[in-house]
Design a protein around this motif. Sequence first.
Motif, PDB file in Angstrom:
ATOM      1  N   TYR A  33       8.878  -9.341 -51.247  1.00 44.27           N
ATOM      2  CA  TYR A  33       8.174 -10.619 -51.361  1.00 44.27           C
ATOM      3  C   TYR A  33       7.064 -10.672 -50.312  1.00 44.27           C
ATOM      4  CZ  TYR A  33      12.860 -11.663 -53.185  1.00 44.27           C
ATOM      5  OH  TYR A  33      14.052 -11.620 -53.860  1.00 44.27           O
ATOM      6  N   TYR A  35       4.700 -13.696 -48.371  1.00 42.60           N
ATOM      7  CA  TYR A  35       4.500 -15.118 -48.112  1.00 42.60           C
ATOM      8  C   TYR A  35       3.329 -15.257 -47.139  1.00 42.60           C
ATOM      9  CZ  TYR A  35       9.187 -16.116 -49.981  1.00 42.60           C
ATOM     10  OH  TYR A  35      10.294 -16.240 -50.797  1.00 42.60           O
ATOM     11  N   PRO A  43       6.392 -21.074 -44.512  1.00 36.44           N
ATOM     12  CA  PRO A  43       5.840 -20.013 -45.358  1.00 36.44           C
ATOM     13  C   PRO A  43       5.677 -20.472 -46.804  1.00 36.44           C
ATOM     14  CG  PRO A  43       7.612 -19.167 -43.966  1.00 36.44           C
ATOM     15  CD  PRO A  43       7.640 -20.658 -43.837  1.00 36.44           C
ATOM     16  N   PHE A  45       5.102 -18.974 -50.755  1.00 35.41           N
ATOM     17  CA  PHE A  45       5.281 -17.787 -51.587  1.00 35.41           C
ATOM     18  C   PHE A  45       3.957 -17.326 -52.166  1.00 35.41           C
ATOM     19  CE2 PHE A  45       7.400 -15.031 -54.540  1.00 35.41           C
ATOM     20  CZ  PHE A  45       6.688 -15.118 -55.729  1.00 35.41           C
ATOM     21  N   TYR A 103      19.891 -13.095 -53.499  1.00 39.26           N
ATOM     22  CA  TYR A 103      19.231 -14.330 -53.111  1.00 39.26           C
ATOM     23  C   TYR A 103      18.839 -14.339 -51.645  1.00 39.26           C
ATOM     24  CZ  TYR A 103      21.127 -15.811 -57.563  1.00 39.26           C
ATOM     25  OH  TYR A 103      21.443 -15.907 -58.891  1.00 39.26           O
TER      26      TYR A 103
ATOM     27  N   TYR B  32      20.029 -23.408 -54.336  1.00 35.47           N
ATOM     28  CA  TYR B  32      20.532 -22.538 -53.285  1.00 35.47           C
ATOM     29  C   TYR B  32      19.746 -22.914 -52.030  1.00 35.47           C
ATOM     30  CZ  TYR B  32      22.262 -19.909 -57.303  1.00 35.47           C
ATOM     31  OH  TYR B  32      22.874 -19.533 -58.479  1.00 35.47           O
ATOM     32  N   PHE B  34      19.008 -22.620 -47.684  1.00 40.18           N
ATOM     33  CA  PHE B  34      19.016 -21.692 -46.557  1.00 40.18           C
ATOM     34  C   PHE B  34      18.467 -22.387 -45.316  1.00 40.18           C
ATOM     35  CE2 PHE B  34      19.457 -17.896 -49.258  1.00 40.18           C
ATOM     36  CZ  PHE B  34      19.002 -18.391 -50.483  1.00 40.18           C
ATOM     37  N   TYR B  36      16.580 -20.894 -41.807  1.00 35.21           N
ATOM     38  CA  TYR B  36      16.027 -19.752 -41.083  1.00 35.21           C
ATOM     39  C   TYR B  36      15.576 -20.223 -39.707  1.00 35.21           C
ATOM     40  CZ  TYR B  36      15.618 -16.750 -45.260  1.00 35.21           C
ATOM     41  OH  TYR B  36      15.871 -15.968 -46.362  1.00 35.21           O
ATOM     42  N   LYS B  49      23.508 -19.836 -45.421  1.00 32.28           N
ATOM     43  CA  LYS B  49      23.088 -20.130 -46.786  1.00 32.28           C
ATOM     44  C   LYS B  49      24.187 -20.879 -47.512  1.00 32.28           C
ATOM     45  CE  LYS B  49      24.792 -15.652 -48.382  1.00 32.28           C
ATOM     46  NZ  LYS B  49      25.299 -15.151 -47.101  1.00 32.28           N
ATOM     47  N   PHE B  51      25.360 -21.493 -51.570  1.00 32.12           N
ATOM     48  CA  PHE B  51      25.146 -21.223 -52.990  1.00 32.12           C
ATOM     49  C   PHE B  51      26.025 -22.140 -53.829  1.00 32.12           C
ATOM     50  CE2 PHE B  51      22.368 -18.232 -51.765  1.00 32.12           C
ATOM     51  CZ  PHE B  51      22.735 -16.898 -51.682  1.00 32.12           C
ATOM     52  N   LEU B  94      15.988 -22.318 -52.962  1.00 35.63           N
ATOM     53  CA  LEU B  94      15.763 -21.408 -54.074  1.00 35.63           C
ATOM     54  C   LEU B  94      16.268 -22.124 -55.313  1.00 35.63           C
ATOM     55  CD1 LEU B  94      14.669 -18.490 -54.127  1.00 35.63           C
ATOM     56  CD2 LEU B  94      17.026 -17.696 -54.139  1.00 35.63           C
ATOM     57  N   PHE B  97      19.598 -19.693 -60.231  1.00 36.30           N
ATOM     58  CA  PHE B  97      19.693 -18.316 -60.700  1.00 36.30           C
ATOM     59  C   PHE B  97      18.384 -17.854 -61.331  1.00 36.30           C
ATOM     60  CE2 PHE B  97      21.774 -14.551 -62.030  1.00 36.30           C
ATOM     61  CZ  PHE B  97      21.277 -14.234 -63.283  1.00 36.30           C
ATOM     62  N   GLY B  98      17.961 -16.662 -60.955  1.00 34.47           N
ATOM     63  CA  GLY B  98      16.765 -16.082 -61.535  1.00 34.47           C
ATOM     64  C   GLY B  98      15.487 -16.513 -60.869  1.00 34.47           C
ATOM     65  N   GLU B 100      13.135 -16.489 -57.759  1.00 32.65           N
ATOM     66  CA  GLU B 100      12.989 -15.646 -56.590  1.00 32.65           C
ATOM     67  C   GLU B 100      12.110 -16.256 -55.506  1.00 32.65           C
ATOM     68  OE1 GLU B 100      15.437 -12.510 -57.961  1.00 32.65           O
ATOM     69  OE2 GLU B 100      14.511 -12.856 -56.012  1.00 32.65           O
ATOM     70  N   LYS B 101      11.574 -17.438 -55.753  1.00 31.70           N
ATOM     71  CA  LYS B 101      10.591 -18.012 -54.845  1.00 31.70           C
ATOM     72  C   LYS B 101      11.242 -19.004 -53.903  1.00 31.70           C
ATOM     73  CE  LYS B 101       7.917 -21.213 -56.466  1.00 31.70           C
ATOM     74  NZ  LYS B 101       6.838 -21.881 -57.230  1.00 31.70           N
ATOM     75  N   LEU B 102      11.268 -18.677 -52.611  1.00 30.16           N
ATOM     76  CA  LEU B 102      11.756 -19.623 -51.619  1.00 30.16           C
ATOM     77  C   LEU B 102      10.712 -20.703 -51.369  1.00 30.16           C
ATOM     78  CD1 LEU B 102      13.416 -17.379 -48.869  1.00 30.16           C
ATOM     79  CD2 LEU B 102      14.543 -19.204 -50.147  1.00 30.16           C
ATOM     80  N   PHE B 104       9.854 -23.569 -48.672  1.00 30.45           N
ATOM     81  CA  PHE B 104      10.210 -23.913 -47.299  1.00 30.45           C
ATOM     82  C   PHE B 104       9.764 -25.330 -46.959  1.00 30.45           C
ATOM     83  CE2 PHE B 104      11.616 -20.019 -45.178  1.00 30.45           C
ATOM     84  CZ  PHE B 104      11.249 -19.048 -46.083  1.00 30.45           C
ATOM     85  N   GLY B 105      10.486 -25.934 -46.011  1.00 31.67           N
ATOM     86  CA  GLY B 105       9.998 -27.135 -45.369  1.00 31.67           C
ATOM     87  C   GLY B 105       8.963 -26.772 -44.313  1.00 31.67           C
TER      88      GLY B 105
END
Lengths: 116, 114
Positions: A33, A35, A43, A45, A103, B32, B34, B36, B49, B51, B94, B97-98, B100-102, B104-105
Amino acid sequence: DTGVSQDPRHKITKRGQNVTFRCDPISEHNRLYWYRQTLGQGPEFLTYFQNEAQLEKSRLLSDRFSAERPKGSFSTLEIQRTEQGDSAMYLCASGPPGLGSSYEQYFGPGTRLTVT
Amino acid sequence: AQSVTQPDIHITVSEGASLELRCNYSYGATPYLFWYVQSPGQGLQLLLKYFSGDTLVQGIKGFEAEFKRSQSSFNLRKPSVHWSDAAEYFCALLGGFGNEKLTFGTGTRLTIIP
């Protein structure tokens, strides 16, 4: 496991020049990925690869941006005709194959781009 | 559309004090989620994380977070902070399912005072 690496860590360029960044993911991670992070923001995407296939691109990725992952290992992000608005931290992340664990995204240290 | 809000831009706590960083999300289903952490000159490190299942999740470095569907929140907590916890913290989503793009705040910067 040496982590995600990015090169260079810092890049200063003049407006109008082209720049290329490299990302080496964690070995055996098939997901990669990119970002972009600007000051004071989280970040955002840019794009996603599964193996060598680029499966998703953000609208943020203008025509001046191109990303490749030719052999499904390292990836490059090129910015053509840089503009001052391109100044940001460019982050690369990778993720392992398979459901569930895929994930998780593991980030590199980033490449800080300054366009003067 | 999905989004993440971190209402606190900057928080200052004393070393040894407890910590709670707020995160609210907007998403049409169960996301989902997370947390960081980003230290200067370093990449983002995954703390924990969520889920599915148990809504209280444990992470690294003594952090935990609780998913509250009714409040659309996923707040990060630590009972006693250390000076080394000073960093920028990001909540991310996220969209299932399926996806892929996170997303973020905008992050919360944590300062620790001795």
